[in-house]
Scaffold this active site. Structure first.
Site: not given
Ligand code: UD1
Ligand code: CA
Length: 468
Positions: A351, A228, A15, A9, A377, A155, A79
């Protein structure tokens, strides 16, 4: 085997264009991160990686899930990076313990789906929940070899043309064996289109080591829809609303216009309740059979007993007794108790007051800090003057009392059983049972005032004609 959970998270949520971190945006009364936490089956340990908006997210987590621990990701390294940072938080687990890893922006996930996914995935070093979606753009694609065996995730930004055509996508929900995950995370590189450590690369690394990796697709892809931007936030809200409304209708609730009827999960509605358009029910609201709510009613943590009617009104923590009627344009505030068959009518605010059985406050009144008995009333435009600028005071009204229109009841004051007050009275002293309280100046008529003071006016002319 009981899984642990890791929620990612830390993302920026650019966006959303918001000062509020993305995961704290609400969908039908709960933040997205609360919805994800709610969807988790019981876990050994739950860890949330926070980053962007850290303080606000941690504050919300302390409120909704005090047992959850957090890990801070200062830099958004992807991630895989976020997952790697969180591993020390699972030091207490054995290498073959499993960790469910998921994002924080999928508010439609159901617990049953996660439970099924975990059960299917046990035994694999890594498993991915996938979905077949009509518009795969933006997601990681599931790559299978000629034998249809799952081999890797690519990706969007790294995919070739053929790979982009694949409609099976990575939901971002995984189950990993802890030991396998840690060893694969140590091998991640940032050699990709986004220059990030991709968690998704763990799959090909483990596959390359000959470990078992698996992919299971979810039936209803809408469950894994991520948010998003605010458009997707509202789309998810609508899906959730429909899901709840469909269940209510199956259980016997009439919902005239599901598209404009919003019911939070904590609300209980009996069979044969009718919800009219524009109804918004939140908190711990409870509605009994035969009640009709709406159109345009907002009820927060209210109880509505059988056969009551609430239209065009806002009610907060009020109790609405059997067969009582509320509205239109009524505001019931906390501590309002309406007895059976009582009435709170148009432009009435109440209230912290009890209105006894069969008593009525039909029009244009304010009732505060009062106890009204049975069958009384309260005339139009009565005000319970409960506040002297320093303290609140109570008003007691007995049974079968008739308060005349436009009475000011200056509290503390008691009106005895069967008493009346004269219209337009300012009642500052108690009125004994059976008495008529009169608290107004005696009327006097200044004869011919208009003829003398407004000669030649239309009023004066009319008065002259009346004299002839
Ligand atoms: C990621 C997946 C993708 C998948 C998609 C689904 C990877 C590389 N790709 O892409 O294959 O289809 O999710 O929604 O994992 N986050 C962090 N720290 C970071 C980056 C992200 O905590 O440095 C968290 C974000 O808050 C989010 C989640 O990880 O909750 C996914 O990150 P996001 O940037 O949305 O990944 P996508 O590029 O959408
Ligand atoms: Ca995402």
């Amino acid at each position: 085997m009981q899984a642990s959970a890791l929620i990612l998270a830390a993302g920026e949520g650019t966006r959303m264009n918001s000062a509020t971190p993305k995961v704290l945006h609400g969908v039908l009364g709960k933040s997205m991160v609360e919805r994800v936490l709610d969807a988790l089956p019981p876990t050994k340990a739950t860890v949330v990686v926070v980053g962007s908006g850290r303080e606000a997210v941690e504050k919300e987590l302390a409120r909704i899930a005090p047992n959850v621990s957090t890990v801070f990701q200062a830099e958004r390294g992807g991630t895989g990076h976020a997952t790697r940072l969180a591993m020390p938080a699972f030091a207490g687990l054995a290498d073959d313990d499993v960790i469910l890893v998921l994002g924080s922006d999928t508010p439609l996930l159901r617990r049953e789906s996660l439970t099924d996914f975990i059960a299917q995935s046990l035994g694999a070093a890594a498993a991915v929940m996938t979905a077949h979606v009509p518009e795969p753009f933006g997601y990681g694609r599931i790559i299978r070899d000629s034998a249809q065996e799952f081999t890797s995730i690519v990706e969007e930004k790294d995919a070739n043309e053929a790979e982009r055509k694949i409609s099976e996508i990575n939901s971002g929900i995984y189950l990993f064996q802890k030991g396998a995950l840690i060893s694969a995370l140590a091998q991640l590189s940032r050699d990709n289109a986004q220059g990030e450590e991709y968690l998704t690369d763990v799959i090909s690394i483990l596959k390359g080591e000959g470990k078992a990796v698996a992919a299971f697709s979810i039936n209803d892809f809408r469950e894994i829809l991520g948010v998003n931007d605010r458009g997707q936030l509202s789309e998810c809200g609508a899906i959730l609303r429909n899901r709840i409304n469909d269940e209510l209708m199956k259980a016997g609730v009439t919902i005239v216009d599901p598209a404009s009827t919003w019911v939070e999960e904590g609300v209980e509605i009996a069979a044969d309740v009718t919800l009219l358009p524009g109804t918004w029910l939140t908190g711990t609201t409870k509605i009994s059979s035969g009640a009709v709510v709406g159109p345009r009613a907002t009820l927060h943590s209210c109880t509505v007993e059988a056969g009551a009617q609430v239209s065009e009104s806002t009610c907060d923590q009020a109790y609405i007794g059997e067969g009582a009627t509320v509205g239109p344009y009524t505001y019931l505030r906390p501590g309002t108790v309406l007895g059976p068959r009582s009435k709170a009518g148009a432009f009435v605010e109440i209230k912290n007051s009890t209105v006894g059985p069969d008593s009525k406050v039909p029009h244009l009144s304010y009732v505060g800090d009062a106890q009204i008995g049975e069958g009384s009333n309260i005339g139009a435009a009565t005000v319970f003057v409960n506040y002297d600028g320093v303290a609140k005071h109570r008003t007691e009204i007995g049974d079968y009392v008739r308060i005349g229109s436009d009475t000011m009841l200056v509290a503390p004051v008691t009106i005895g059983d069967g008493a009346y007050t004269a219209a337009g009275s300012v009642i500052t002293e108690d009125v004994p049972a059976g008495a008529m309280g009169v608290g107004r100046a005696k009327q006097r008529n200044v004869l011919d005032w208009v003829l003398r003071k407004r000669p030649g006016s239309k009023s004066a002319d009319a008065a002259s004609r009346a004299r002839e």
